[in-house]
Design a protein around this motif. Structure first.
Motif, PDB file in Angstrom:
ATOM      1  N   GLU A 193       0.820  -1.211   0.000  1.00  0.00           N
ATOM      2  CA  GLU A 193       0.000   0.000   0.000  1.00  0.00           C
ATOM      3  C   GLU A 193       0.856   1.265   0.000  1.00  0.00           C
ATOM      4  O   GLU A 193       0.411   2.318  -0.448  1.00  0.00           O
ATOM      5  N   ARG A 194       2.076   1.137   0.479  1.00  0.00           N
ATOM      6  CA  ARG A 194       2.993   2.286   0.432  1.00  0.00           C
ATOM      7  C   ARG A 194       3.689   2.374  -0.917  1.00  0.00           C
ATOM      8  O   ARG A 194       4.517   3.262  -1.145  1.00  0.00           O
ATOM      9  N   GLY A 195       3.391   1.431  -1.792  1.00  0.00           N
ATOM     10  CA  GLY A 195       3.958   1.445  -3.129  1.00  0.00           C
ATOM     11  C   GLY A 195       5.325   0.823  -3.243  1.00  0.00           C
ATOM     12  O   GLY A 195       6.003   1.000  -4.264  1.00  0.00           O
ATOM     13  N   GLU A 196       5.760   0.064  -2.246  1.00  0.00           N
ATOM     14  CA  GLU A 196       7.073  -0.551  -2.307  1.00  0.00           C
ATOM     15  C   GLU A 196       7.043  -1.689  -3.327  1.00  0.00           C
ATOM     16  O   GLU A 196       6.265  -2.640  -3.193  1.00  0.00           O
ATOM     17  N   PRO A 197       7.868  -1.613  -4.359  1.00  0.00           N
ATOM     18  CA  PRO A 197       7.755  -2.535  -5.499  1.00  0.00           C
ATOM     19  C   PRO A 197       7.933  -4.003  -5.150  1.00  0.00           C
ATOM     20  O   PRO A 197       7.258  -4.868  -5.708  1.00  0.00           O
ATOM     21  N   GLY A 198       8.844  -4.320  -4.235  1.00  0.00           N
ATOM     22  CA  GLY A 198       9.039  -5.715  -3.860  1.00  0.00           C
ATOM     23  C   GLY A 198       7.802  -6.303  -3.208  1.00  0.00           C
ATOM     24  O   GLY A 198       7.416  -7.453  -3.467  1.00  0.00           O
TER      25      GLY A 198
END
Length: 371
Positions: free
Chosen positions: A321-326
């Motif tokens: 949800e924070r957009g962290e790609p992994g």
């Protein structure tokens, strides 16, 4: 739609909506279908609160509850505490995956693990069923294994029919012998726990095998045309789950919902990586790593793999949800092959009305062929 099921349950449309989200259940029931709340996520106290919320919003219209009753659970794993039964190498592998994909922190602490593990047993299901039967439900469903005799007895005392999900003809016969009043024939296309036989093949076989017990079709049904096809195979209604995941009301996290909307029907896989039993879900780095990664210790049996996965998924979901790609790469959810048809977000009631309208069009088109 006048089928035996719709008349028996007092619903306008024999369209059953399985969801872990109370909002979806209420919306579908209020639109003339039949919402079914998945209970496994809740403690008895939480389930009571959820059902009270639904009761207040459906105005006496019928809805159901689904409890998870696996036929085989690693009972030895429950002795001495579920959390302590998880091998160190599996704990270490989860930490390895989180680090590999740049997901910060550790999985949440194992508080409540033992209670969760107990819910995935016949005794745990019975406790949830006791809560459900104190509410004005119109159906109780047993997933994975035959309904325990106690569950059947309690339901019959309350005048509530019992439904059971099956993936083979043999399972269907076994469920009916155990007391199931309704059989849900679920093909391999479906999301969640499935067998290997397709819906088109399975449904007519089950219909013939358990007649006159009514059958609902599940797996690969997210449109009125697919609903019409299921009814043509002899089903008295349809049981749908995946189609509700991209509705406005769905509990699906925004990050996963975006992945579902972008996915094709080739982007799902049956994997043991979430529950310990084969369950169809969105293919992701999580399923790939557990199923074919060189360092994978292999999934544990149910319920231990559920605990391993859900604790990690809580961390992965927050990071996604924070957009962290992994984390986005790892994120997954149970969904069927109809995910390729899910291309927009809309209210659950609009899904119901759209399916019913398209069903009517399909039936009319077929009727013209015989004139």
């Amino acid at each position: 739609m006048r089928t035996g099921i719709s008349q028996r349950l007092g619903i306008e449309f024999p369209l059953f909506a399985f969801s872990h989200c109370r909002d979806v259940v209420a919306a579908v029931t209020n639109a003339g279908g039949f919402g079914v709340l998945g209970a496994i996520a809740y403690t008895p106290e939480q389930l009571d609160a959820e059902l009270t919320w639904i009761d207040r919003r459906v105005g006496g219209r019928p809805y159901g509850v689904d409890v998870l009753v696996p036929g085989r659970v690693d009972a030895a794993a429950l002795e001495g505490g579920v959390a302590r039964a998880i091998p160190d190498r599996h704990r270490d592998y989860v930490l390895h995956l989180l680090a590999k994909y740049g997901v910060p922190g550790h999985p949440p602490a194992s508080g409540g693990a033992d209670e969760f593990g107990r819910r995935v047993t016949a005794a745990g299901a019975a406790g949830l069923a006791d809560v459900a039967l104190k509410h004005p439900i119109g159906l109780i469903a047993s997933a994975l294994g035959p309904p325990p005799p106690e569950l059947v007895d309690r339901a019959r005392e309350a005048g509530v029919p019992v439904a059971a999900l099956v993936g083979t003809v043999e399972h269907a016969r076994r469920q009916v012998a155990a007391g199931a009043d309704i059989v849900v024939a679920q093909g391999t296309e479906a999301g969640g726990h499935t067998g290997e036989i397709s819906t088109m093949v399975l449904v007519p076989q089950v219909v013939d095998a358990v007649a006159p017990v009514p059958v609902l079709a599940a797996g690969g049904i997210a449109s009125g045309r697919q609903m019409a096809a299921a009814m043509a195979l002899g089903a008295q209604g349809v049981w749908c789950g995946s189609v509700w995941l991209t509705t406005e009301e769905a509990e699906t996290s925004p990050a996963v919902k975006r992945k579902l909307l972008a996915a094709s029907s080739l982007d799902t896989v049956r994997s043991r990586s979430r529950t310990g039993k084969p369950a169809r879900q969105l293919r992701s780095a999580w399923t790939d790593e557990w199923d074919s990664g060189q360092e994978s210790p292999g999934p544990l049996a149910m319920p231990l793999q559920m605990l391993v996965a859900e604790r990690a998924m809580a961390r992965i979901g927050a990071a996604a949800e924070r957009g962290e790609p992994g984390a986005v790469e790892l994120a997954t959810y149970f969904v069927g092959q109809v995910v390729g048809q899910l291309d927009r977000v809309q209210p659950a009631r609009e899904v119901v009305y759209g399916m019913v309208y398209e069903f009517a069009e399909a039936v009319e088109r077929l009727s013209r062929l015989s004139r």
